[in-house]
Design a protein around this motif. Structure first.
Motif, PDB file in Angstrom:
ATOM      1  N   LYS A   5       0.837  -1.178   0.000  1.00  0.00           N
ATOM      2  CA  LYS A   5       0.000   0.000   0.000  1.00  0.00           C
ATOM      3  C   LYS A   5       0.882   1.240   0.000  1.00  0.00           C
ATOM      4  O   LYS A   5       1.999   1.224   0.485  1.00  0.00           O
ATOM      5  N   ASN A   6       0.367   2.335  -0.566  1.00  0.00           N
ATOM      6  CA  ASN A   6       1.055   3.608  -0.469  1.00  0.00           C
ATOM      7  C   ASN A   6       0.996   4.087   0.971  1.00  0.00           C
ATOM      8  O   ASN A   6       0.069   3.764   1.710  1.00  0.00           O
ATOM      9  N   THR A   8       0.276   7.003   2.259  1.00  0.00           N
ATOM     10  CA  THR A   8      -0.894   7.815   2.576  1.00  0.00           C
ATOM     11  C   THR A   8      -1.964   7.593   1.522  1.00  0.00           C
ATOM     12  O   THR A   8      -2.170   8.418   0.641  1.00  0.00           O
ATOM     13  N   GLU A   9      -2.643   6.481   1.611  1.00  0.00           N
ATOM     14  CA  GLU A   9      -3.697   6.171   0.655  1.00  0.00           C
ATOM     15  C   GLU A   9      -4.919   7.019   0.913  1.00  0.00           C
ATOM     16  O   GLU A   9      -5.374   7.128   2.045  1.00  0.00           O
ATOM     17  N   GLY A 129       4.206   5.365  -4.651  1.00  0.00           N
ATOM     18  CA  GLY A 129       3.599   6.402  -5.474  1.00  0.00           C
ATOM     19  C   GLY A 129       2.676   5.887  -6.558  1.00  0.00           C
ATOM     20  O   GLY A 129       2.248   6.654  -7.418  1.00  0.00           O
ATOM     21  N   ASP A 151      -2.167   8.942  -3.545  1.00  0.00           N
ATOM     22  CA  ASP A 151      -1.602   9.827  -2.529  1.00  0.00           C
ATOM     23  C   ASP A 151      -1.911  11.291  -2.877  1.00  0.00           C
ATOM     24  O   ASP A 151      -2.647  11.583  -3.823  1.00  0.00           O
ATOM     25  N   GLU A 152      -1.346  12.203  -2.116  1.00  0.00           N
ATOM     26  CA  GLU A 152      -1.586  13.637  -2.325  1.00  0.00           C
ATOM     27  C   GLU A 152      -1.113  14.104  -3.705  1.00  0.00           C
ATOM     28  O   GLU A 152      -1.715  14.986  -4.307  1.00  0.00           O
ATOM     29  N   LYS A 155      -3.752  13.141  -6.049  1.00  0.00           N
ATOM     30  CA  LYS A 155      -4.931  13.977  -5.789  1.00  0.00           C
ATOM     31  C   LYS A 155      -4.811  15.295  -6.548  1.00  0.00           C
ATOM     32  O   LYS A 155      -5.763  15.732  -7.205  1.00  0.00           O
TER      33      LYS A 155
END
Length: 165
Positions: A5-6, A8-9, A129, A151-152, A155
């Motif tokens: 997993k990333n 910050t999912e 990423g 992630d951000e 986004k």
């Protein structure tokens, strides 16, 4: 997804794709965002539409003609007219994550756009990423529910594209 997993999912987008035309429309808006080094992990059960979404993205990048499933070859590489090459991987038949190195995945991760079906088969080797497309068959049996997770950075890249209409 059962693999890596990333850090910050975030759920970035949730859509219902009622038919193949809606999948193609989504892919045509998404494809131009892709660049060299991007990894898109397509997760979902058999028949959920991972290959169709990959085909639509590859066509959205300007590749003409047939885009066969890499189920048996594991990897298909496409040159695009205006962006990085696309590496379309179907890892369903991998027995060990290390087998993917025989395909040269490090090169794909560095120099291409990587579309990976069955990304959990890579285990810890899925690079940081990556963007996840989780596809599920909707209750009606025809539509697909698409959840986009990233992630951000992703986004920000996806903001304002207007996938909902």
């Amino acid at each position: 997804m059962n693999g890596q997993k990333n850090a910050t999912e975030l759920i970035l987008l949730e859509l219902v794709l009622p038919n193949l035309a809606a999948t193609v429309k989504f892919a045509s808006r998404f494809a131009p965002l892709l660049k060299s080094g991007d990894v898109v992990a397509l997760d979902g059960s058999l028949g959920a539409g991972k290959t169709e979404l990959c085909r639509a993205i590859i066509h959205g990048l300007g590749v003409l003609g047939d885009v066969p499933s890499p189920t048996f070859t594991l990897l298909q590489i496409y040159d695009t007219p205006s962006s990085a090459p696309v590496w379309h991987l179907d890892l369903y038949r991998l027995e060990q994550p290390e087998e993917a190195f025989e395909l040269g995945i490090e090169e794909g991760f560095d120099e291409a756009i990587s579309l990976i079906e069955w990304p959990s088969k890579l285990g810890p080797y899925l690079p940081a990423g990556f963007l996840t497309f989780r596809l599920e068959i909707a209750a009606d049996g025809n539509a697909r529910e698409l959840t986009v997770i990233g992630d951000e950075v992703w986004k920000k890249r996806l903001e304002g594209i207007g996938f909902e209409d």
